[in-house]
Design a protein around this motif. Structure first.
Motif, PDB file in Angstrom:
ATOM      1  N   ASP A  62      76.533  53.442 -96.696  1.00  0.00           N
ATOM      2  CA  ASP A  62      77.159  51.860 -96.768  1.00  0.00           C
ATOM      3  C   ASP A  62      78.762  52.261 -97.323  1.00  0.00           C
ATOM      4  O   ASP A  62      79.084  52.294 -98.483  1.00  0.00           O
ATOM      5  CB  ASP A  62      76.267  51.429 -98.028  1.00  0.00           C
ATOM      6  N   TYR A  63      79.356  52.449 -96.211  1.00  0.00           N
ATOM      7  CA  TYR A  63      80.716  52.803 -96.624  1.00  0.00           C
ATOM      8  C   TYR A  63      81.818  51.577 -97.328  1.00  0.00           C
ATOM      9  O   TYR A  63      82.777  52.177 -98.048  1.00  0.00           O
ATOM     10  CB  TYR A  63      81.763  53.206 -95.244  1.00  0.00           C
ATOM     11  N   ASP A  64      81.306  50.570 -97.055  1.00  0.00           N
ATOM     12  CA  ASP A  64      82.119  49.493 -97.983  1.00  0.00           C
ATOM     13  C   ASP A  64      81.458  49.046 -99.096  1.00  0.00           C
ATOM     14  O   ASP A  64      81.969  47.924 -99.937  1.00  0.00           O
ATOM     15  CB  ASP A  64      82.594  48.390 -97.085  1.00  0.00           C
ATOM     16  N   TRP A  67      74.796  46.806 -97.074  1.00  0.00           N
ATOM     17  CA  TRP A  67      74.258  46.918 -95.587  1.00  0.00           C
ATOM     18  C   TRP A  67      74.688  48.155 -95.326  1.00  0.00           C
ATOM     19  O   TRP A  67      75.788  48.854 -95.249  1.00  0.00           O
ATOM     20  CB  TRP A  67      74.719  45.676 -95.008  1.00  0.00           C
ATOM     21  N   LEU A  68      73.575  49.105 -94.533  1.00  0.00           N
ATOM     22  CA  LEU A  68      73.674  50.196 -94.226  1.00  0.00           C
ATOM     23  C   LEU A  68      74.694  50.144 -92.792  1.00  0.00           C
ATOM     24  O   LEU A  68      74.326  49.617 -91.862  1.00  0.00           O
ATOM     25  CB  LEU A  68      72.642  51.009 -93.931  1.00  0.00           C
ATOM     26  N   ASP A  69      75.698  51.042 -92.586  1.00  0.00           N
ATOM     27  CA  ASP A  69      76.723  51.091 -91.417  1.00  0.00           C
ATOM     28  C   ASP A  69      76.323  52.389 -90.906  1.00  0.00           C
ATOM     29  O   ASP A  69      75.323  53.548 -91.562  1.00  0.00           O
ATOM     30  CB  ASP A  69      78.155  51.107 -92.081  1.00  0.00           C
ATOM     31  N   LEU A  70      76.750  52.452 -89.604  1.00  0.00           N
ATOM     32  CA  LEU A  70      76.406  53.537 -89.022  1.00  0.00           C
ATOM     33  C   LEU A  70      77.411  54.585 -88.516  1.00  0.00           C
ATOM     34  O   LEU A  70      78.587  53.950 -87.855  1.00  0.00           O
ATOM     35  CB  LEU A  70      75.569  53.155 -87.564  1.00  0.00           C
ATOM     36  N   VAL A  71      77.504  55.825 -88.351  1.00  0.00           N
ATOM     37  CA  VAL A  71      78.238  56.651 -87.987  1.00  0.00           C
ATOM     38  C   VAL A  71      77.799  57.612 -86.921  1.00  0.00           C
ATOM     39  O   VAL A  71      76.596  58.048 -86.953  1.00  0.00           O
ATOM     40  CB  VAL A  71      79.098  57.589 -88.775  1.00  0.00           C
ATOM     41  N   VAL A  72      78.143  57.701 -85.717  1.00  0.00           N
ATOM     42  CA  VAL A  72      77.789  58.451 -84.664  1.00  0.00           C
ATOM     43  C   VAL A  72      78.740  59.523 -83.995  1.00  0.00           C
ATOM     44  O   VAL A  72      79.829  59.170 -83.646  1.00  0.00           O
ATOM     45  CB  VAL A  72      77.637  57.730 -83.317  1.00  0.00           C
ATOM     46  N   THR A 125      84.526  60.090 -82.979  1.00  0.00           N
ATOM     47  CA  THR A 125      83.148  59.848 -84.004  1.00  0.00           C
ATOM     48  C   THR A 125      83.367  58.127 -84.003  1.00  0.00           C
ATOM     49  O   THR A 125      84.567  57.794 -84.413  1.00  0.00           O
ATOM     50  CB  THR A 125      83.431  60.423 -85.096  1.00  0.00           C
ATOM     51  N   LYS A 126      82.312  57.606 -83.702  1.00  0.00           N
ATOM     52  CA  LYS A 126      82.474  56.134 -83.957  1.00  0.00           C
ATOM     53  C   LYS A 126      81.815  55.664 -85.081  1.00  0.00           C
ATOM     54  O   LYS A 126      80.708  56.110 -85.623  1.00  0.00           O
ATOM     55  CB  LYS A 126      81.568  55.489 -82.318  1.00  0.00           C
ATOM     56  N   LEU A 127      82.344  54.512 -85.388  1.00  0.00           N
ATOM     57  CA  LEU A 127      81.939  54.070 -86.779  1.00  0.00           C
ATOM     58  C   LEU A 127      81.497  52.459 -86.584  1.00  0.00           C
ATOM     59  O   LEU A 127      82.359  51.500 -85.940  1.00  0.00           O
ATOM     60  CB  LEU A 127      82.872  53.797 -87.842  1.00  0.00           C
ATOM     61  N   PHE A 128      80.278  52.022 -86.969  1.00  0.00           N
ATOM     62  CA  PHE A 128      79.986  50.611 -86.636  1.00  0.00           C
ATOM     63  C   PHE A 128      79.523  49.905 -88.167  1.00  0.00           C
ATOM     64  O   PHE A 128      78.675  50.563 -89.012  1.00  0.00           O
ATOM     65  CB  PHE A 128      78.626  50.640 -85.965  1.00  0.00           C
ATOM     66  N   HIS A 129      80.317  48.678 -88.367  1.00  0.00           N
ATOM     67  CA  HIS A 129      80.124  48.009 -89.499  1.00  0.00           C
ATOM     68  C   HIS A 129      79.047  47.027 -89.549  1.00  0.00           C
ATOM     69  O   HIS A 129      79.001  46.275 -88.589  1.00  0.00           O
ATOM     70  CB  HIS A 129      81.325  47.498 -89.968  1.00  0.00           C
ATOM     71  N   ASP A 137      82.196  47.432 -84.025  1.00  0.00           N
ATOM     72  CA  ASP A 137      82.682  48.612 -83.675  1.00  0.00           C
ATOM     73  C   ASP A 137      84.048  48.754 -84.422  1.00  0.00           C
ATOM     74  O   ASP A 137      85.027  47.815 -83.966  1.00  0.00           O
ATOM     75  CB  ASP A 137      82.728  48.939 -82.279  1.00  0.00           C
ATOM     76  N   VAL A 138      84.282  49.337 -85.536  1.00  0.00           N
ATOM     77  CA  VAL A 138      85.438  49.486 -86.261  1.00  0.00           C
ATOM     78  C   VAL A 138      85.929  51.019 -86.240  1.00  0.00           C
ATOM     79  O   VAL A 138      86.894  51.220 -86.985  1.00  0.00           O
ATOM     80  CB  VAL A 138      85.006  49.203 -87.613  1.00  0.00           C
ATOM     81  N   THR A 139      85.699  51.647 -85.123  1.00  0.00           N
ATOM     82  CA  THR A 139      86.329  53.019 -84.963  1.00  0.00           C
ATOM     83  C   THR A 139      87.848  53.013 -84.989  1.00  0.00           C
ATOM     84  O   THR A 139      88.402  53.918 -85.837  1.00  0.00           O
ATOM     85  CB  THR A 139      85.713  53.669 -83.413  1.00  0.00           C
TER      86      THR A 139
END
Length: 600
Positions: free
Chosen positions: A209-211, A215-220, A252-256, A270-272
């Protein structure tokens, strides 16, 4: 001492950053950079920071910790790596992962295992439900997770806060989200409605939850911009799997996570690029999500294969800054970027700060970065005794866990080459894969951060050479001890039960936020027992392509009473829980303890 090349590389980068901060009149950043330079110099001048401890003159027989119970457990999974047709298709040698999670919420860990034979192979992912302690039944058919593809990694997390764990599977050129239907049996593919798209080669994935919005965000992590038409050869001109330097790395992709939508679904953005992660590509293989700089916000560590690692520091405004060199995690102590693959996080020295372990190639040395002071890491591989073993393998999955429950984190590594080596004898492997097989390793921590190789006394786990890739850790039979699940390329998944004879007392802690109805990813757990303080960090996304048991495990030695447990929740609330007996699984809920304050 720190190698001169490493000192010069780190010094130059930190000096440039300090001057930039001074030019921008950012006095706080300037002072931090000067502090980092001081730590760099002191580390270089400190004797023994990368010097090996003299090896023991006698090799006394060690304890036996693990027994192979694959056959009796009901686990009959065989990995499909695709055809051996002369193409040397690179994804097939990288393997597939596994997850340990309680998908039906019956209190027992279940198992998800991934296939990599391709969409046309007919080899589907397998879901195993634990029907009684230590025994599993195949419930794949109709589960929604039973599909064929080039499946790589798996992440587990409740993305819609409905109380049921959901599944993300990364693929060669894809990613999929499966929402748990909450019926104890099935999942549905929600990838399209969730707005998830990843056309790269996805490897490890993790939730955070980077922010800190709940809500759990996803990093790939994405690996290479791989072109299958490119053919590579070994030194003798023989066809071989390509080296990662043959291709450009992927970002590396980050999804909020935008929160739950109508009908119980979820939507990601997608907030990469907006977050900054798109500025520097990998190739990424391993991930760790934790607070690396001590500011209370989760950061992202990416282990890059044959390139400097990335450490994305959370800027609290939705953006991240790559700062691995500043924190000491970009390179090893000799100034080299190695074949960084599997990751593990834990306090190996007992000082209350987490350290970082990353596995590497056979011809390299695995690296243990020891933290101290907070936010700064140095290569402590030599001092930890991890440069001593006369033999090492190409490590992928790895885990730090207290296998004998004496209060110190031990280390397990699963191995398997990516280039041909000495052919081993293993009838369970085809002739082709015998050139890539290696045995696994396990090390015991003496409680002061020094490790001893116990592989010789653990023949079940370490005695048979395989092409191992994923390693997932958790208490699979409910006896309070950490067991291991290993995935292999073109071979059986193996389950190893912890049978250590001299285990101490234990405690398993599940940290839950009832407002969110899910596990509190990012929580920090401190247990005081027997005059010792131990810390664990809640996030199952570690190792390589795998997801561990989400519960925090503590070995307590001879302690029979837990004096207190302190939890620092992801939003900064600190609470204390007391009156807890040992040798049990306890669920701690946010808001139910004695309030100690808010740290941030």
């Amino acid at each position: 001492m720190l190698h001169r090349r490493a000192l010069k590389a780190v010094w130059n980068q930190l000096n440039r950053q300090a001057m930039a901060s001074l030019k921008d009149r950012n006095w706080s950043a300037w002072s931090r950079r000067l502090a980092a330079i001081a730590v760099c110099v002191l580390s270089a001048l400190s004797p023994g920071c990368h010097e090996p401890v003299p090896a023991e003159t006698t090799a006394a027989p060690g304890p036996r910790w693990f027994e192979d119970v694959t056959q009796s457990s009901g686990l009959d999974f065989v990995h499909d790596a695709g055809p051996i047709d002369g193409r040397y298709f690179l994804p097939q040698v990288m393997g597939s992962g596994a997850a340990l999670f309680d998908f039906d919420r019956d209190g027992r860990l279940d198992i998800l295992l991934l296939q990599n034979g391709g969409p046309q192979s007919g080899s589907k992912n397998r879901l195993y439900r634990q029907d009684r302690p230590g025994h599993f039944v195949d419930v794949s058919a109709g589960s929604g997770l039973d599909y064929a593809g080039y499946c790589m990694g798996v992440a587990i997390g409740d993305v819609n806060n409905d109380g049921w764990p959901d599944v993300v599977i990364t693929e060669y050129r894809g990613v999929r989200l499966f929402l748990n239907n909450g019926d104890g049996r099935t999942f549905r593919d929600a990838t399209r409605e969730a707005g998830l798209e990843n056309l790269h080669w996805g490897t490890s994935a993790a939730f955070l939850d980077y922010d800190r919005d709940g809500w759990l965000d996803l990093v790939v992590a994405n690996y290479l911009d791989y072109d299958p038409s490119v053919q590579c050869a070994s030194g003798g001109g023989r066809p071989a799997y390509c080296h990662p330097r043959s291709f450009h790395g992927s970002v590396t992709k980050l999804f909020h996570n935008l929160g739950r939508q109508k009908g119980g679904g979820v939507r990601f953005e997608d907030v990469t690029l907006a977050s900054g992660l798109g500025r520097q590509p990998g190739p990424g293989l391993g991930l760790l999500c934790a607070d690396f700089d001590g500011d209370g916000w989760p950061d992202i560590f990416v282990a890059n294969d044959a390139k400097p690692n990335h450490l994305w520091i959370n800027q609290h405004d939705g953006t991240f800054k790559e700062d691995a060199a500043f924190h000491g995690l970009a390179l090893n102590g000799t100034g080299h970027a190695q074949g960084n693959m599997g990751t593990a996080l834990g306090d190996v020295t007992g000082r209350g700060l987490f350290d970082v372990f990353v596995s590497h190639l056979t011809e390299e040395t695995h690296t243990l970065w020891v933290q101290g002071p907070r936010g700064f890491f140095r290569d402590g591989t030599g001092r930890a005794g991890l440069a001593e073993p006369s033999w090492r393998g190409t490590g992928f999955g790895t885990a730090l866990g207290d296998f004998d429950q004496d209060g110190a984190l031990d280390l397990a590594i699963v191995n398997g080459r990516v280039s041909r080596g000495r052919t081993v004898e293993n009838p369970a492997l085809s002739a082709f894969w015998r050139d890539y097989a290696e045995r696994n390793q396990v090390f015991r921590n003496d409680g002061r951060g020094h490790f001893r190789d116990l592989s010789a006394s653990n023949p079940d786990f370490c005695g048979v050479a395989m092409v191992s890739r994923g390693l997932a850790m958790g208490d699979l039979d409910g006896d309070g001890a950490l067991d291991l699940l290993v995935t292999t390329v073109a071979g059986r998944a193996r389950l190893y039960r912890n049978v250590a004879a001299q285990r101490g007392h234990w405690l398993m802690v599940r940290a839950v936020d009832p407002r969110l109805r899910r596990d509190a990813y990012g929580a920090e757990i401190v247990v005081d027992a027997g005059g010792k303080r131990q810390r664990r960090w809640i996030n199952p996304g570690q190792s390589y392509l795998c997801s561990h048991d989400v519960r925090a495990h503590f070995g307590l030695g001879e302690a029979q009473l837990v004096a207190r447990i302190e939890v620092q929740w992801p939003d900064g609330l600190r609470e204390e829980f007391s009156g807890i007996a040992t040798d049990q699984v306890v669920t701690l809920e946010r808001g139910r303890g004695r309030r100690l304050g808010v740290t941030r």
